[in-house]
Each structure stands twice: as C-alpha cells, then as structure tokens.
Design an enzyme around this catalytic site. Structure first.
Site, PDB file in Angstrom:
ATOM      1  N   CYS A  96      13.222  79.541 -33.512  1.00 17.50           N
ATOM      2  CA  CYS A  96      13.255  78.548 -32.435  1.00 17.50           C
ATOM      3  C   CYS A  96      14.223  78.835 -31.292  1.00 17.50           C
ATOM      4  CB  CYS A  96      13.590  77.181 -33.014  1.00 17.50           C
ATOM      5  SG  CYS A  96      12.243  76.517 -33.972  1.00 17.50           S
ATOM      6  N   ASN A 120      17.309  72.254 -28.990  1.00 20.53           N
ATOM      7  CA  ASN A 120      17.573  73.605 -29.500  1.00 20.53           C
ATOM      8  C   ASN A 120      18.501  74.380 -28.571  1.00 20.53           C
ATOM      9  OD1 ASN A 120      16.299  73.456 -31.929  1.00 20.53           O
ATOM     10  ND2 ASN A 120      14.346  74.256 -31.186  1.00 20.53           N
ATOM     11  N   VAL A 132       0.314  75.045 -34.785  1.00 21.42           N
ATOM     12  CA  VAL A 132       0.071  76.492 -34.749  1.00 21.42           C
ATOM     13  C   VAL A 132       1.250  77.180 -34.063  1.00 21.42           C
ATOM     14  CG1 VAL A 132      -2.433  76.193 -34.710  1.00 21.42           C
ATOM     15  CG2 VAL A 132      -1.199  76.392 -32.551  1.00 21.42           C
ATOM     16  N   GLU A 185       9.123  68.466 -34.049  1.00 15.44           N
ATOM     17  CA  GLU A 185       9.760  68.462 -35.365  1.00 15.44           C
ATOM     18  C   GLU A 185      11.165  69.059 -35.253  1.00 15.44           C
ATOM     19  OE1 GLU A 185       8.896  66.948 -38.180  1.00 15.44           O
ATOM     20  OE2 GLU A 185      10.957  67.598 -38.470  1.00 15.44           O
TER      21      GLU A 185
HETATM   22  C1  UDX Z   1      16.786  75.004 -35.602  1.00 14.94           C
HETATM   23  C2  UDX Z   1      17.218  73.559 -35.303  1.00 14.94           C
HETATM   24  O1  UDX Z   1      18.432  73.274 -36.024  1.00 14.94           O
HETATM   25  C3  UDX Z   1      16.122  72.589 -35.720  1.00 14.94           C
HETATM   26  O2  UDX Z   1      16.477  71.267 -35.365  1.00 14.94           O
HETATM   27  C4  UDX Z   1      14.821  72.980 -35.018  1.00 14.94           C
HETATM   28  O3  UDX Z   1      13.774  72.138 -35.444  1.00 14.94           O
HETATM   29  C5  UDX Z   1      14.475  74.425 -35.310  1.00 14.94           C
HETATM   30  O4  UDX Z   1      15.574  75.284 -34.939  1.00 14.94           O
HETATM   31  P1  UDX Z   1      16.673  76.534 -37.774  1.00 14.94           P
HETATM   32  O5  UDX Z   1      16.396  77.642 -36.812  1.00 14.94           O
HETATM   33  O6  UDX Z   1      15.775  76.379 -38.953  1.00 14.94           O
HETATM   34  O7  UDX Z   1      16.645  75.127 -37.006  1.00 14.94           O
HETATM   35  O8  UDX Z   1      18.159  76.692 -38.356  1.00 14.94           O
HETATM   36  P2  UDX Z   1      19.615  76.280 -37.855  1.00 14.94           P
HETATM   37  O9  UDX Z   1      20.309  75.669 -38.997  1.00 14.94           O
HETATM   38  O10 UDX Z   1      19.611  75.520 -36.608  1.00 14.94           O
HETATM   39  O11 UDX Z   1      20.310  77.696 -37.623  1.00 14.94           O
HETATM   40  C6  UDX Z   1      19.904  78.557 -36.561  1.00 14.94           C
HETATM   41  C7  UDX Z   1      20.766  79.792 -36.523  1.00 14.94           C
HETATM   42  O12 UDX Z   1      22.088  79.473 -36.096  1.00 14.94           O
HETATM   43  C8  UDX Z   1      20.932  80.488 -37.882  1.00 14.94           C
HETATM   44  O13 UDX Z   1      20.859  81.873 -37.696  1.00 14.94           O
HETATM   45  C9  UDX Z   1      22.309  80.064 -38.337  1.00 14.94           C
HETATM   46  O14 UDX Z   1      22.898  80.966 -39.220  1.00 14.94           O
HETATM   47  C10 UDX Z   1      23.043  80.024 -36.992  1.00 14.94           C
HETATM   48  N1  UDX Z   1      24.238  79.170 -37.001  1.00 14.94           N
HETATM   49  C11 UDX Z   1      24.115  77.827 -37.226  1.00 14.94           C
HETATM   50  C12 UDX Z   1      25.487  79.721 -36.727  1.00 14.94           C
HETATM   51  O15 UDX Z   1      25.607  80.925 -36.494  1.00 14.94           O
HETATM   52  N2  UDX Z   1      26.589  78.899 -36.694  1.00 14.94           N
HETATM   53  C13 UDX Z   1      26.501  77.561 -36.923  1.00 14.94           C
HETATM   54  O16 UDX Z   1      27.541  76.880 -36.869  1.00 14.94           O
HETATM   55  C14 UDX Z   1      25.221  77.005 -37.194  1.00 14.94           C
HETATM   56  P1  ADP Z   2       5.964  77.551 -37.362  1.00  9.92           P
HETATM   57  O1  ADP Z   2       7.315  78.075 -37.748  1.00  9.92           O
HETATM   58  O2  ADP Z   2       5.935  76.964 -35.969  1.00  9.92           O
HETATM   59  O3  ADP Z   2       5.360  76.636 -38.382  1.00  9.92           O
HETATM   60  P2  ADP Z   2       4.237  79.670 -38.370  1.00  9.92           P
HETATM   61  O4  ADP Z   2       3.914  80.980 -37.753  1.00  9.92           O
HETATM   62  O5  ADP Z   2       4.998  79.622 -39.648  1.00  9.92           O
HETATM   63  O6  ADP Z   2       5.001  78.825 -37.233  1.00  9.92           O
HETATM   64  O7  ADP Z   2       2.908  78.822 -38.623  1.00  9.92           O
HETATM   65  C1  ADP Z   2       1.863  78.690 -37.699  1.00  9.92           C
HETATM   66  C2  ADP Z   2       0.551  78.757 -38.465  1.00  9.92           C
HETATM   67  O8  ADP Z   2      -0.518  78.456 -37.569  1.00  9.92           O
HETATM   68  C3  ADP Z   2       0.231  80.129 -39.069  1.00  9.92           C
HETATM   69  O9  ADP Z   2       0.051  80.002 -40.472  1.00  9.92           O
HETATM   70  C4  ADP Z   2      -1.083  80.553 -38.375  1.00  9.92           C
HETATM   71  O10 ADP Z   2      -1.960  81.272 -39.223  1.00  9.92           O
HETATM   72  C5  ADP Z   2      -1.667  79.212 -37.971  1.00  9.92           C
HETATM   73  N1  ADP Z   2      -2.628  79.287 -36.871  1.00  9.92           N
HETATM   74  C6  ADP Z   2      -2.516  79.964 -35.701  1.00  9.92           C
HETATM   75  N2  ADP Z   2      -3.604  79.779 -34.933  1.00  9.92           N
HETATM   76  C7  ADP Z   2      -4.451  78.971 -35.629  1.00  9.92           C
HETATM   77  C8  ADP Z   2      -5.745  78.406 -35.368  1.00  9.92           C
HETATM   78  N3  ADP Z   2      -6.388  78.648 -34.217  1.00  9.92           N
HETATM   79  N4  ADP Z   2      -6.302  77.623 -36.321  1.00  9.92           N
HETATM   80  C9  ADP Z   2      -5.649  77.369 -37.484  1.00  9.92           C
HETATM   81  N5  ADP Z   2      -4.432  77.869 -37.788  1.00  9.92           N
HETATM   82  C10 ADP Z   2      -3.824  78.655 -36.874  1.00  9.92           C
END
Ligand code: UDX
Ligand code: ADP
Length: 457
Positions: free
Chosen positions: A275, A223, A89, A160
């Site tokens: 993140c 991160n 969640v 993850e």
């Molecule tokens: C990140 C982590 O990589 C991943 O391991 C974690 O699980 C979730 O957060 P994400 O946010 O999906 O993943 O994308 P990521 O590829 O890490 O990029 C994050 C941001 O950094 C983006 O806005 C991207 O454009 C920016 N970025 C990335 C840069 O500006 N320069 C770079 O060299 C790399």
């Molecule tokens: P992430 O990027 O971490 O996956 P999201 O916001 O995309 O985050 O997904 C989180 C999901 O969890 C949403 O779809 C939301 O509706 C669901 N969620 C939040 N609270 C509950 C709950 N109490 N029971 C079931 N699902 C939930």
C-alpha cells in the site's frame, strides 16, 4: 436456508479474503460469496492451506465456510445473483504508458465493471474496496450505468484500513469504518444499506459517513500520513548514527506527547507492503496531474527517504565490513515486509538482497512464512541466493546476520550459539531494533543498529 442479502466480493486477495470472511462471521443472516479469476486461489480458500497467511484467519474461515461463506470461480452467475458487490481486485502501479511508475493501473477494475454490467439483470450496490485514485467512482458509475438493461448501480466507497498480520483484529475492532456515497436520495439509501451491514458489530460512532470523493481520498491520505511518520523517524535515525543520540529514546520521548502519539515511530530499514509506496505514488501522480507541483514533491520525498534508508543500510554494512562484501556470506533474517505475514510485496529485504548481490555477496535468506514468495520474487537470481528454513543453519559460517523482519522468533534465538557458528569477526545488523544490543556486544558481535552509533551500545 434463505438469506436476507447476497453479498459478493470480486477478488480473493489479502484484502477481499479476510474482509469478507469477517463480514460473513458477523452477519450470519447474509450469504457471502468470494470469487476470483485465479482458480488456484479459490481452490486453496476451500482447504485448510489458505492462499494467505494471516493469524486467526483460518479459525474464522472454518466457522463460516459452507454455512454462509462460499467461494466460486463462476463470476457471471454470482454477479447476477448478488444484491451487493464489493470490488477488491488489485490496482497496482502502472508499469507502462502515461503515468508509468506512479498512476494506478485500473485495467482490472475496469474489466470487473464491464463483467458486472454484462452479467447483471437487476440493480445493485457496487462497493469500491480496493484503494483507488480519487474520482474513480465517477468512471465506475459511467461504465456501470451506461447499460441498456434499465438497471441502476449505486457506487459506494468503503476503503479497507486493515493492516496485514493483524487483519482479523483490525476487521473485528476497527478504529473506524468509512463509507462514502453520492449525497443523492439514492446514494444515501445505498450508503445506509452498507452502514447496516457494519452495524452488526461496529458501533455507530465508529462509522464515518462522507461524500464519495472524501472517502476515496482519505484512504490515500491515511496511508501517506502513516508512511510519512516512518520516513520522518527514519530520517532522524540517520542523524542519530552520527551523534550520540539513540532513535529509540527519541521515539519514546516524542511519542509521550499525546499530540504526536507513540505508534508508528519505530525506525527501520524502511516501510514495505503493497500500500504505502503505491498509494503515495498515486497521490503524487494525482497532484502532478492537477498542476500541484509542490504538493507532489512534498509527498514524493516520503518515498525518497524510504529508498535512502534501504541504501544507507547496505552502505553501512559495506563500510563496517572493510568496504568489501564480495564472497562474504550474509544472512537475511526475515524477508516478509513485516512480521506475521508471508507477504513480500515491496519488502525492503528485496532491495537489500539485490544490493548485496550487486556487491557480490553470498546471500542467504530465512523466514518462517515468506520463503515461498521470496523464491518467486528473486527467481531471476537463481541459485545465487540460498533459502534456508532454520535460522541457526542459515547463519552457519556467515560473516553477517541482518534482521529484516521483526518476527518474535528472532528475538528468542540463542545468539551465543549463532555467534559460535559464524566466521569472525561476526557482524550483526539489526534493521528493526528488536534485539538486546548490549547482550549481543557482550557475546562478541560487531553490533550495528539503526539510529544508534555502535560506540553507544
Ligand atoms: C498499511 C496500513 O497500516 C493499513 O491501514 C492499510 O490498510 C494498508 O497499509 P500494512 O502495509 O499491512 O498496512 O502494514 P503496516 O503495519 O502499516 O506496516 C507497513 C510497513 O511499515 C511495514 O514494512 C512495517 O514494518 C513498516 N513500519 C511500520 C515501520 O518501519 N515502522 C513502524 O513504526 C511501523
Ligand atoms: P489486495 O492486497 O488489494 O487484496 P491481491 O493482489 O492480494 O490485492 O488480490 C486481488 C485479487 O483480485 C487477486 O486474487 C486477483 O486474481 C483478483 N482479480 C484481479 N482481476 C480480477 C477480475 N477481473 N475478476 C476477478 N478477480 C480478479
């Protein structure tokens, strides 16, 4: 058909959806069910118009859906039947009270824990998939195990690491899988059960076992380190714009050192996504709470540098467009926080759009996958912002085009045609360093690049 184990995931979002789909694909012997409180989302997961855009995801969903992958909104029933429950969640940054703006808001997690206790009639393994503050497992254990049903829950941390846009590849070929548990006999047994799931496709040397606190904290730290690299190179990009240096050349030169490595060194308008900011703020909050002021300040600067980079980008637009953006048409090419996703959470383009509106610019946005989310994010500005599917159409009569997202599509456009349709002088701002800058200059653009003085193009 009878399955070996019933695996449930609570939360069908950007993490839970792709992760469990791949687990279902790799483990046909197990039944995987994903539940969510959001009925629309669950309905969409059962169509070919999935609630999230992720390359390759639909293929895996189609292979597994109805065979051993199921979606449901009957959360209590699915909890009761499950052997293993992944909790995925959302844990956004708190917007109120103590820790506002920094700490994680754990209300959804806590609700889920209570829902698990209420609906369960047998012992289960509960897995933290969402990113959580270190020691959350302790709170979860307390809620889960203070039941009077005589049942026991083992809490495992299995963060993850997938990145959006490459989620399927990352899940199918992870650099590592991290599984943290209590190091008691029961904890270790539960950990092995989860290890055995991943062993269906991940080699043993890539599965890292640790204690539960190291696992929780590792996710935040991973991160923070990744974001720190981007802030570091972005700080250097500012320096480059005032000297003859070119940040891309610097990235190449330093990245060739195997100790530094060449990934995540692309200077940009700044990092976005759900993140990085959230996790660093969380790290800052935890450090502050423990009285570790210097540690908190150190990491907070990574975010400050990111904010500075976004502001600097707009300031540069202002200073190169004769110190006024009022009534100028500025088109943002891209709104997603990175390419190959429709996700716009914490996208730098949002902050750039807002700052441009403050300067009374006429803002137009185009993006191949993120326009729906852009409209939601910027709803408060009504028709002060225009959303256009076709980038050529969007750029017509514009004073400036700014690249916000590194979509391949933008590398392949006919910039001569775009230039012809724009007002002159036509400005282009490459916030991702993806275009051929000398060619743009040749076409006649006033060309501005992150980490490069315009005289050096
Ligand atoms: C990140 C982590 O990589 C991943 O391991 C974690 O699980 C979730 O957060 P994400 O946010 O999906 O993943 O994308 P990521 O590829 O890490 O990029 C994050 C941001 O950094 C983006 O806005 C991207 O454009 C920016 N970025 C990335 C840069 O500006 N320069 C770079 O060299 C790399
Ligand atoms: P992430 O990027 O971490 O996956 P999201 O916001 O995309 O985050 O997904 C989180 C999901 O969890 C949403 O779809 C939301 O509706 C669901 N969620 C939040 N609270 C509950 C709950 N109490 N029971 C079931 N699902 C939930």
């Amino acid at each position: 058909m009878s399955f070996e184990k019933k695996i449930l995931c609570i939360g069908a979002g950007y993490v839970g959806g792709p992760t469990m789909t791949v687990i279902a694909d790799k483990c046909p012997q197990h039944k995987v069910t994903i539940v969510d409180i959001n009925e629309e989302k669950i309905a969409a997961w059962q169509t070919d118009d999935l609630p999230i855009y992720e390359p390759g995801l639909l293929d895996v969903v189609k292979r597994t859906r109805g065979k051993n992958l199921f979606f449901s909104t009957d959360i209590p029933k699915e909890i009761d039947e499950a052997d293993i429950i992944f909790v995925s969640v959302n844990t956004p940054t708190k917007t109120f009270g103590e820790g506002k703006g920094k700490a994680s808001d754990l209300q959804y997690l806590e609700k889920t824990a209570h829902a698990i206790v209420e609906a369960s009639n047998s012992s289960k393994i509960i897995i933290e998939k969402s990113t959580l503050p270190v020691r959350t497992a302790e709170a979860l254990e307390k809620i889960l195990n203070s039941n009077d049903k005589g049942i026991h829950f083992d809490v495992i941390s299995n963060p993850e690491f997938l990145a959006e846009g490459t989620a399927i590849h990352d899940l199918e070929n992870p650099d590592r899988v991290l599984i943290g548990s209590r190091e008691t006999e029961e904890g270790l047994k539960a950990r092995q059960t989860i290890v055995d799931i991943y062993k269906n496709w991940v080699s043993d040397e890539r599965i890292i076992r640790s204690n539960v606190w190291s696992s929780e904290l590792s996710k935040l730290v991973a991160n923070a380190f990744l974001a720190q690299r981007i802030s570091s190179i972005n700080s250097i990009s500012a320096l480059c714009e005032h000297t003859g240096a070119d940040v891309s050349e610097i990235s190449r030169a330093i990245g060739a050192d195997s100790r530094i490595g060449n990934k995540f060194l692309n200077a940009s308008i700044g990092f976005g996504g759900s993140c990085f900011k959230k996790d660093i703020l969380n790290l800052v909050y935890i450090s502050e709470s423990l009285g570790l002021t210097e540690v908190a300040e150190y990491w907070e600067n990574v975010i400050k540098m990111n904010d500075y980079q976004e502001k600097r980008f707009v300031k540069r637009m202002l200073s190169t467009m004769f110190n006024t953006l009022a009534n100028k048409k500025i088109v943002l090419f891209g709104f997603a926080f990175k390419a190959n996703t429709g996700d716009t959470r914490e996208t730098p383009a949002y902050y750039v759009a807002k700052m441009l509106l403050e300067e009374h610019a006429n803002v137009y946005i185009t993006d191949p996958k993120a326009l729906k989310n852009a409209k939601i994010d910027l709803a408060e500005f009504g028709n002060r912002i225009k959303y256009v599917d076709d980038p050529y159409e969007a750029a017509k009569d514009a004073d400036a085009v700014a690249i916000m997202t590194e979509w391949d599509l933008y590398k392949e456009l006919d910039y001569k045609k775009i230039h012809d349709g724009m007002r002159k002088p036509a400005h282009i701002y490459d916030g991702r360093n993806i275009l051929d800058h000398s060619k743009l200059k040749e076409i006649g653009f006033d060309t501005h690049v992150i980490g490069k003085h315009s005289d050096n193009i």
